[in-house]
Each structure stands twice: as C-alpha cells, then as structure tokens.
Design a protein around this motif. Structure first.
Motif, short mmCIF file in Angstrom:
data_model
loop_
_atom_site.label_atom_id
_atom_site.label_comp_id
_atom_site.label_asym_id
_atom_site.label_seq_id
_atom_site.Cartn_x
_atom_site.Cartn_y
_atom_site.Cartn_z
N UNK A 8 39.90 48.37 28.88
CA UNK A 8 40.97 47.43 29.19
C UNK A 8 40.47 46.02 28.89
N UNK A 9 41.23 45.30 28.06
CA UNK A 9 40.97 43.88 27.78
C UNK A 9 42.01 43.09 28.56
N UNK A 10 41.53 42.23 29.45
CA UNK A 10 42.42 41.48 30.33
C UNK A 10 42.28 39.98 30.12
N UNK A 11 43.42 39.33 30.07
CA UNK A 11 43.52 37.87 30.03
C UNK A 11 44.02 37.46 31.40
N UNK A 12 43.19 36.76 32.16
CA UNK A 12 43.56 36.40 33.53
C UNK A 12 43.77 34.89 33.60
N UNK A 32 31.97 43.79 43.00
CA UNK A 32 32.93 44.42 43.91
C UNK A 32 34.11 45.04 43.16
N UNK A 33 34.50 44.45 42.03
CA UNK A 33 35.55 45.04 41.20
C UNK A 33 35.10 46.40 40.66
N UNK A 34 33.84 46.46 40.24
CA UNK A 34 33.30 47.73 39.75
C UNK A 34 33.33 48.78 40.86
N UNK A 35 32.89 48.39 42.04
CA UNK A 35 32.90 49.32 43.18
C UNK A 35 34.32 49.72 43.55
N UNK A 84 34.73 58.84 31.48
CA UNK A 84 34.91 59.88 32.49
C UNK A 84 36.23 59.74 33.21
N UNK A 85 36.41 60.57 34.23
CA UNK A 85 37.69 60.65 34.95
C UNK A 85 37.68 60.02 36.33
N UNK A 86 36.53 59.54 36.79
CA UNK A 86 36.44 59.11 38.19
C UNK A 86 36.67 57.62 38.40
N UNK A 87 36.68 56.83 37.32
CA UNK A 87 36.79 55.38 37.44
C UNK A 87 38.10 54.91 36.80
N UNK A 88 38.81 54.03 37.50
CA UNK A 88 40.07 53.49 36.97
C UNK A 88 39.87 52.02 36.62
N UNK A 89 39.84 51.67 35.32
CA UNK A 89 39.61 50.28 34.93
C UNK A 89 40.70 49.33 35.42
N UNK A 90 41.91 49.84 35.61
CA UNK A 90 43.01 48.98 36.10
C UNK A 90 42.77 48.53 37.53
N UNK A 91 42.12 49.37 38.34
CA UNK A 91 41.79 48.95 39.71
C UNK A 91 40.87 47.74 39.68
N UNK A 92 39.91 47.74 38.76
CA UNK A 92 38.99 46.60 38.63
C UNK A 92 39.75 45.35 38.19
N UNK A 96 40.16 41.84 40.28
CA UNK A 96 39.73 40.55 39.75
C UNK A 96 40.85 39.53 39.79
N UNK A 97 42.05 39.94 39.42
CA UNK A 97 43.20 39.05 39.42
C UNK A 97 43.44 38.49 40.82
N UNK A 98 43.38 39.35 41.82
CA UNK A 98 43.58 38.90 43.21
C UNK A 98 42.46 37.95 43.64
N UNK A 99 41.21 38.36 43.40
CA UNK A 99 40.06 37.60 43.89
C UNK A 99 39.89 36.25 43.20
#
Length: 127
Positions: A8-12, A32-35, A84-92, A96-99
């Motif tokens: 995911x490439x994000x422009x914030x 923390x975003x990674x976690x 893999x299947x266990x990590x969701x890049x959108x959650x990160x 980040x956007x919130x923080x």
C-alpha cells in the motif's frame, strides 16, 4: 493466483507539523502502526533532517513500513509492504492517518509476487 504480498502506497495530508517533525514521535507511531496491523517488528531506523522532516523504516518479519515527512506541507509519504495472510497493511495506514492528526489519506494497493505459472524464472531460462 494468490499474491505473495500486498503493498500500500499512502499519501497522508493535513498532518500535524509538530508530530511529523519529531523523529522519536514518528518512530513510535510507525512501530505502533506495524503492531496494530498484526506485524512482528524486527528493527527500525529513523533520521531527522534539518531544518525539518523525518525519514524512517520499520523492518517487520512480513516486510516493511517506510515513511518520509514534509512537516511544512503537513504531508507524509508512506509505504506498507506485507507478506502472508496475518498482517493487514490498511490497518497500519489508517492508524498512521489518525495518529498524525491527518485530514485526508489517499492510497492504492498493489499485489506483489504474482508469479506466472509459479515457475521460477531461472528454471524457465535454463530449460
């Protein structure tokens, strides 16, 4: 065919200057975003530029998160690559956007590692 990873490439936009200009704070938020995304953090390194801006990377077992900030513009360029299947890049990215106190985020996802026929290139060249 299932991809090996998601990138995911994000422009914030509209981020808080003081947060984007604080290397320790950006580091903390990125880790923390990674976690938050379910990743396992391995290493990280961040650098503060003069007069402003921060660049850094968080290496995760599943790949990486990277950032470069332009505090004077309230802007952060972020990429989150996960395998893999266990990590969701959108959650990160959402974390980040919130923080960062952002007003907006635009992002796109690319599937990585879609291998044609799952035949290793080297084997195909040598046959």
């Amino acid at each position: 065919m299932k991809p090996l990873g998601r990138h995911v490439l994000a422009e914030i936009y509209g981020c808080d200057f003081d947060i984007l200009n604080d290397a320790k704070r950006v580091e903390e938020i990125m880790v923390n975003a990674a976690l938050e995304s379910g990743a396992e953090v391995r290493e990280f390194v961040f650098h503060k530029f003069s007069p402003q801006g921060v660049s850094g990377v968080v290496v995760i077992s599943e790949s990486h998160l990277a950032i470069h900030t332009w505090p004077e513009l309230g802007y952060a360029a972020v990429d989150v690559f996960t395998c893999g299947d266990t990590v969701n890049p959108w959650d990160a990215c959402n974390f980040l956007t919130r923080e960062f106190g952002a007003k907006d985020m635009a992002a796109q996802e690319t599937k990585r590692g879609i291998l044609p026929g799952m035949v290793p290139r080297l084997a195909a060249v040598n046959s």
